[in-house]
Design a protein around this motif. Structure first.
Motif, short mmCIF file in Angstrom:
data_model
loop_
_atom_site.label_atom_id
_atom_site.label_comp_id
_atom_site.label_asym_id
_atom_site.label_seq_id
_atom_site.Cartn_x
_atom_site.Cartn_y
_atom_site.Cartn_z
N PRO A 231 -2.37 5.90 -7.71
CA PRO A 231 -2.06 6.33 -6.33
C PRO A 231 -3.19 6.04 -5.35
O PRO A 231 -2.94 5.70 -4.19
CB PRO A 231 -1.83 7.84 -6.48
CG PRO A 231 -1.38 8.01 -7.89
CD PRO A 231 -2.16 7.00 -8.67
N ARG B 69 -2.97 2.45 -4.42
CA ARG B 69 -1.83 2.26 -3.51
C ARG B 69 -2.20 2.68 -2.09
O ARG B 69 -1.82 2.03 -1.12
CB ARG B 69 -0.63 3.07 -4.00
CG ARG B 69 0.03 2.51 -5.24
CD ARG B 69 1.35 3.20 -5.52
NE ARG B 69 1.63 3.16 -6.94
CZ ARG B 69 1.62 4.21 -7.75
NH1 ARG B 69 1.34 5.43 -7.25
NH2 ARG B 69 1.87 4.08 -9.03
N ASP B 70 -2.93 3.79 -1.97
CA ASP B 70 -3.35 4.25 -0.64
C ASP B 70 -4.26 3.22 0.02
O ASP B 70 -4.13 2.95 1.23
CB ASP B 70 -4.09 5.59 -0.75
CG ASP B 70 -3.16 6.73 -1.11
OD1 ASP B 70 -1.94 6.58 -0.92
OD2 ASP B 70 -3.66 7.78 -1.59
N GLU C 206 -2.04 0.48 1.30
CA GLU C 206 -1.29 0.89 2.48
C GLU C 206 -2.17 0.93 3.73
O GLU C 206 -1.70 0.67 4.84
CB GLU C 206 -0.65 2.25 2.24
CG GLU C 206 0.48 2.22 1.21
CD GLU C 206 0.99 3.61 0.87
OE1 GLU C 206 0.45 4.59 1.46
OE2 GLU C 206 1.90 3.72 0.04
N GLN C 207 -3.47 1.25 3.54
CA GLN C 207 -4.40 1.29 4.67
C GLN C 207 -4.93 -0.10 5.03
O GLN C 207 -5.70 -0.23 5.99
CB GLN C 207 -5.57 2.21 4.33
CG GLN C 207 -5.17 3.66 4.14
CD GLN C 207 -6.30 4.51 3.58
OE1 GLN C 207 -7.47 4.18 3.75
NE2 GLN C 207 -5.95 5.60 2.92
#
Length: 265
Positions: free
Chosen positions: A89, A92-93, A96-97
Motif C-alpha cells: 500500500p 501504491r501511495d 498515486e502521488q
C-alpha cells in the motif's frame, strides 16, 4: 564496508547506463515491443480474439504457473506484504502521488538483481582463481584481501542480499496488484536460494574433502547458470508487466466493459 559501497555505486551507474541504452533513451523510451518475439512465456493462443491478444500476452509470464506450485503460499505472502514495514500500500501511495511510476515498479527489482549478479560474477571468478592455485593473489577491487579471503566474503553477501531481493520483488508485484508466485521467475528464485545455500555448505566442508571442493566449484558454476535463467524469466515478466501497463493506459478506453474486466489485474 566503504569499499563495497564504492563498488556498488559503480555498478549502479553501469546498470543504469545499460538500461538507458537498451530502452532507447531511458525509462520513458522502454517499449513493450522490444520484447523478443520468440520468448516462450510471451504468447497467446491462436484462437484469442485480436482485441484481447495484447492483454493475454501481457499476463502470460506473470500467470505462467512456474513449476514449483508456489501459488499455494500466495494468500499468506500477500497478507504479509500488505502489512510489512515497506508495504505494498505504501508503494501504491507513492505511485498515486506521482513520486514513482510504472518503470520503477516494473524494473527496480531487476536493477537490484543486475547489481547482485555482477557482484556474484566477480566472486565466482575469484573462486575459480583459488581452484587454479591463485588463492593467495590479490585481485583488483578486492581491497587488499586475497582471493581466498575475498571469495567467501563476497558470496556470503550475495546469498544474504538474494534472500532480501525475493520479498523486494514480491512487494513490487503486490503493489502493482499482480498475482504472486505464479511465474517461472518465482520458481527459479526459490531454487537459486536453496542451491546456493547447499553450495555454501559444501564450501564450508571443502577444507576437509577434495570431493566437497569439486562439488562446491561445479555446483557454484551451475547456480550461476541458474541465475542467468532466473534473469531471463525475470525479463519476460518485466516486459509482460510493461505490456499490461501500456494496455491499461492506451487501450482500455476502447474496449467494452465486459472485455476490459478480463484484463484487470
Amino acid at each position: 564496508l566503504s569499499g563495497n559501497l564504492r563498488l556498488l555505486h559503480l555498478l549502479v551507474i553501469a546498470s543504469w547506463t545499460m538500461l538507458a541504452f537498451w530502452s532507447g533513451g531511458g525509462p520513458r523510451g522502454w517499449h513493450y515491443s522490444f520484447a523478443p518475439p520468440a520468448l516462450p512465456l510471451l504468447r497467446h493462443p491462436s484462437h484469442t480474439p485480436a482485441h484481447k491478444r495484447g492483454c493475454h500476452t501481457a499476463l502470460a509470464a506473470s500467470e505462467s504457473g512456474g513449476f514449483l506450485n508456489l501459488e499455494v503460499f500466495e494468500p499468506t505472502v500477500s497478507a504479509a506484504l500488505e502489512s510489512s514495514a515497506i508495504s505494498a500500500p505504501m508503494i501504491r501511495d507513492l505511485k498515486e502521488q506521482g513520486i514513482i511510476g510504472d518503470f520503477t515498479i516494473h524494473w527496480a527489482h531487476a536493477i537490484g538483481g543486475s547489481l547482485l549478479f555482477l557482484y556474484a560474477g566477480y566472486a565466482v571468478f575469484l573462486g575459480w582463481q583459488i581452484r587454479m592455485g591463485n588463492g593467495s593473489k590479490v585481485f583488483p577491487l578486492s581491497y587488499e584481501q586475497t582471493a581466498r579471503e575475498r571469495h567467501p566474503y563476497m558470496m556470503g553477501l550475495v546469498l544474504l542480499f538474494l534472500v532480501f531481493e525475493i520479498p523486494d520483488g514480491l512487494t513490487l508485484m503486490a503493489a502493482d496488484k499482480q498475482q504472486l508466485l505464479h511465474s517461472t521467475h518465482a520458481s527459479t528464485a526459490v531454487l537459486s536460494v536453496v542451491f546456493m545455500s547447499l553450495v555454501a555448505a559444501l564450501g564450508l566442508a571443502s577444507g576437509f574433502s577434495k570431493t566437497a571442493r569439486d562439488a562446491h566449484a561445479y555446483g557454484g558454476s551451475a547456480v550461476a547458470l541458474l541465475l542467468l535463467g532466473h534473469a531471463y524469466f525475470g525479463l519476460a515478466l518485466g516486459w509482460s508487466l510493461e505490456g499490461l501497463a501500456a494496455h491499461a493506459r492506451q487501450d482500455v478506453a476502447d474496449i467494452p466493459a465486459e472485455q476490459g474486466a478480463w484484463c484487470a489485474p
